[in-house]
Scaffold this motif. Structure first.
Motif, PDB file in Angstrom:
ATOM      1  N   GLY A 108       9.784 -15.513  -1.361  1.00 13.50           N
ATOM      2  CA  GLY A 108       9.757 -15.571  -2.658  1.00 13.50           C
ATOM      3  C   GLY A 108       9.106 -14.639  -3.408  1.00 13.50           C
ATOM      4  O   GLY A 108       8.621 -14.463  -4.720  1.00 13.50           O
ATOM      5  N   GLN A 109       8.207 -13.746  -2.864  1.00 12.05           N
ATOM      6  CA  GLN A 109       7.503 -12.558  -3.444  1.00 12.05           C
ATOM      7  C   GLN A 109       8.423 -11.542  -3.943  1.00 12.05           C
ATOM      8  O   GLN A 109       9.697 -11.224  -3.259  1.00 12.05           O
ATOM      9  N   LYS A 110       8.144 -10.814  -4.923  1.00 13.90           N
ATOM     10  CA  LYS A 110       8.927 -10.001  -5.792  1.00 13.90           C
ATOM     11  C   LYS A 110       8.868  -8.621  -5.302  1.00 13.90           C
ATOM     12  O   LYS A 110       9.682  -7.618  -5.761  1.00 13.90           O
ATOM     13  N   SER A 111       7.866  -8.163  -4.621  1.00 13.93           N
ATOM     14  CA  SER A 111       7.419  -6.692  -4.261  1.00 13.93           C
ATOM     15  C   SER A 111       6.819  -6.667  -2.868  1.00 13.93           C
ATOM     16  O   SER A 111       6.158  -7.623  -2.638  1.00 13.93           O
ATOM     17  N   ARG A 112       6.629  -5.338  -2.527  1.00 14.64           N
ATOM     18  CA  ARG A 112       6.191  -5.185  -1.317  1.00 14.64           C
ATOM     19  C   ARG A 112       4.452  -5.607  -1.453  1.00 14.64           C
ATOM     20  O   ARG A 112       4.066  -6.036  -0.389  1.00 14.64           O
ATOM     21  N   ILE A 113       3.987  -4.999  -2.482  1.00 17.43           N
ATOM     22  CA  ILE A 113       2.655  -5.343  -2.633  1.00 17.43           C
ATOM     23  C   ILE A 113       2.237  -6.785  -2.781  1.00 17.43           C
ATOM     24  O   ILE A 113       1.242  -7.372  -2.145  1.00 17.43           O
ATOM     25  N   GLN A 114       3.238  -7.777  -3.255  1.00 19.10           N
ATOM     26  CA  GLN A 114       2.995  -8.964  -3.186  1.00 19.10           C
ATOM     27  C   GLN A 114       2.920  -9.916  -1.988  1.00 19.10           C
ATOM     28  O   GLN A 114       2.296 -10.621  -1.530  1.00 19.10           O
ATOM     29  N   MET A 115       3.990  -9.212  -1.133  1.00 22.93           N
ATOM     30  CA  MET A 115       4.117  -9.659   0.251  1.00 22.93           C
ATOM     31  C   MET A 115       2.739  -9.448   1.018  1.00 22.93           C
ATOM     32  O   MET A 115       2.165 -10.131   1.792  1.00 22.93           O
ATOM     33  N   ILE A 116       2.377  -8.264   0.953  1.00 23.61           N
ATOM     34  CA  ILE A 116       1.219  -7.726   1.562  1.00 23.61           C
ATOM     35  C   ILE A 116       0.051  -8.707   1.331  1.00 23.61           C
ATOM     36  O   ILE A 116      -0.594  -9.365   2.107  1.00 23.61           O
ATOM     37  N   VAL A 117      -0.292  -8.736  -0.025  1.00 25.38           N
ATOM     38  CA  VAL A 117      -1.247  -9.596  -0.489  1.00 25.38           C
ATOM     39  C   VAL A 117      -1.265 -11.035  -0.117  1.00 25.38           C
ATOM     40  O   VAL A 117      -2.230 -11.852   0.067  1.00 25.38           O
ATOM     41  N   THR A 118      -0.039 -11.633   0.076  1.00 29.89           N
ATOM     42  CA  THR A 118       0.439 -12.794   0.359  1.00 29.89           C
ATOM     43  C   THR A 118       0.115 -13.066   1.749  1.00 29.89           C
ATOM     44  O   THR A 118      -0.891 -14.076   2.163  1.00 29.89           O
ATOM     45  N   PHE A 119       0.283 -12.073   2.632  1.00 31.27           N
ATOM     46  CA  PHE A 119       0.026 -12.084   4.103  1.00 31.27           C
ATOM     47  C   PHE A 119      -1.456 -12.099   4.012  1.00 31.27           C
ATOM     48  O   PHE A 119      -2.146 -12.845   5.101  1.00 31.27           O
ATOM     49  N   LEU A 120      -2.179 -11.224   3.602  1.00 33.14           N
ATOM     50  CA  LEU A 120      -3.785 -11.387   3.632  1.00 33.14           C
ATOM     51  C   LEU A 120      -4.109 -12.788   3.079  1.00 33.14           C
ATOM     52  O   LEU A 120      -5.284 -13.240   3.636  1.00 33.14           O
ATOM     53  N   ALA A 121      -3.708 -13.182   2.139  1.00 39.77           N
ATOM     54  CA  ALA A 121      -4.127 -14.551   1.365  1.00 39.77           C
ATOM     55  C   ALA A 121      -4.046 -15.748   2.722  1.00 39.77           C
ATOM     56  O   ALA A 121      -5.079 -16.535   2.950  1.00 39.77           O
ATOM     57  N   ILE A 122      -2.872 -15.619   3.523  1.00 40.44           N
ATOM     58  CA  ILE A 122      -2.749 -16.715   4.503  1.00 40.44           C
ATOM     59  C   ILE A 122      -3.800 -16.581   5.537  1.00 40.44           C
ATOM     60  O   ILE A 122      -4.339 -17.602   5.979  1.00 40.44           O
ATOM     61  N   LEU A 123      -4.009 -15.259   5.924  1.00 44.67           N
ATOM     62  CA  LEU A 123      -5.091 -15.205   6.821  1.00 44.67           C
ATOM     63  C   LEU A 123      -6.407 -15.336   6.556  1.00 44.67           C
ATOM     64  O   LEU A 123      -7.168 -15.886   7.229  1.00 44.67           O
ATOM     65  N   GLU A 124      -6.868 -15.225   4.932  1.00 42.86           N
ATOM     66  CA  GLU A 124      -8.120 -15.794   4.880  1.00 42.86           C
ATOM     67  C   GLU A 124      -8.131 -17.115   4.658  1.00 42.86           C
ATOM     68  O   GLU A 124      -9.221 -17.844   5.021  1.00 42.86           O
ATOM     69  N   LEU A 125      -7.008 -17.931   4.414  1.00 45.45           N
ATOM     70  CA  LEU A 125      -7.241 -19.445   4.429  1.00 45.45           C
ATOM     71  C   LEU A 125      -7.176 -19.891   5.685  1.00 45.45           C
ATOM     72  O   LEU A 125      -7.727 -21.034   5.886  1.00 45.45           O
ATOM     73  N   MET A 126      -6.495 -19.239   6.728  1.00 47.92           N
ATOM     74  CA  MET A 126      -6.508 -19.685   8.189  1.00 47.92           C
ATOM     75  C   MET A 126      -7.914 -19.319   8.520  1.00 47.92           C
ATOM     76  O   MET A 126      -8.595 -20.426   9.286  1.00 47.92           O
ATOM     77  N   LYS A 127      -8.690 -18.419   8.069  1.00 49.28           N
ATOM     78  CA  LYS A 127     -10.131 -18.162   8.578  1.00 49.28           C
ATOM     79  C   LYS A 127     -10.995 -19.477   7.992  1.00 49.28           C
ATOM     80  O   LYS A 127     -12.022 -19.679   8.650  1.00 49.28           O
ATOM     81  N   THR A 128     -10.598 -19.638   6.653  1.00 53.68           N
ATOM     82  CA  THR A 128     -11.698 -20.957   5.960  1.00 53.68           C
ATOM     83  C   THR A 128     -10.885 -22.462   6.849  1.00 53.68           C
ATOM     84  O   THR A 128     -11.912 -23.335   6.217  1.00 53.68           O
TER      85      THR A 128
END
Length: 247
Positions: free
Chosen positions: A207-227
């Protein structure tokens, strides 16, 4: 009037020999066998004991000293390597071993006496330790997944996105979209997880529109897993990940 002699008690013939060496300040590696034998025999003759077992040990050592004394008067023997054989060598070795064990026994005795003076205190837990909460266990959240497996899944999704690019239109100019921050993307993923408590990793990434959106989404998932807000399940290696919201 008879001469009265007070004899110290020794634990054995080696103990008596060490005492004589220390008193006379003899070099243990170069014992004057004539002098030490004479002094040893004086002690043995002055001993007042009825125990034949104890006396036999001292008499055996006396015989050994007399044997060494006799060998010292004979021509020096030479071994196969041409080195002189010292008749005192075996005796010196036994004295060194006995001295080592004797000092070790003193050390153990001192430690035993010191152990009786040890004081113990009942354990007390500080307030800040009692209030401590165990942090989120990332290994339990991720399960059997490894960073290498996560990276492989992420790369496969990125490749599918690259394959969708039109080779002709991709050469045209494009309008750059404003970059999204990690905090904003975490808010977006939280909102998505609230509506979809269980969702596939690939569904969110597609559902992400660009490469940067995908990268930031991936990082967001990792952060939410950490919390601890998200956990990941993967049934088989290389399968798509199922993300579960911990709300």
């Amino acid at each position: 009037m008879a001469l009265s002699v007070k004899i110290e008690s020794f634990e054995g013939p080696l103990d008596l020999l060490l005492h004589l060496i220390d008193v006379n300040k003899f070099n243990i590696f170069d014992i004057p066998i004539v002098e030490i034998t004479a002094q040893y025999m004086e002690y043995v003759q002055a001993m007042e004991t009825q125990d034949l077992n104890i006396m036999s040990e001292f008499l055996v050592m006396a015989a050994t000293l007399l044997e060494i004394k006799a060998k010292m008067l004979l021509p020096v023997e030479v071994n196969e390597e041409g080195e002189e054989i010292d008749p005192r060598e075996d005796l010196v070795q036994k004295l060194l071993e006995y001295k080592m064990y004797k000092y070790m026994s003193f050390e153990l005795r001192d430690r035993l006496s010191m152990s009786g003076k040890t004081m113990y205190k009942s354990p007390t837990i500080p307030e800040e330790v009692a209030e401590y909460e165990t942090p989120v266990n990332l290994e339990e959240l991720v399960g059997d997944l490894t960073l290498k497996q996560l990276d492989r899944i992420f790369q496969s999704i990125m490749k599918r996105q690259t394959d969708k690019i039109d080779p002709i239109r991709s050469k045209f100019g494009r309008i750059e979209q404003e970059e999204v921050s990690l905090d904003e993307k975490m808010v977006s993923v939280r909102a998505y997880a609230a509506e979809n408590p269980r969702f596939r990793f690939s569904a969110l990434m597609e559902g992400q529109k660009s490469r940067i959106q995908m990268i930031v989404t991936f990082l967001a998932i990792l952060e939410l897993m950490k919390t601890g807000e998200l956990s990941v399940i993967q049934e088989h290696p290389f399968d798509d990940m199922l993300i579960v919201a911990q709300l």
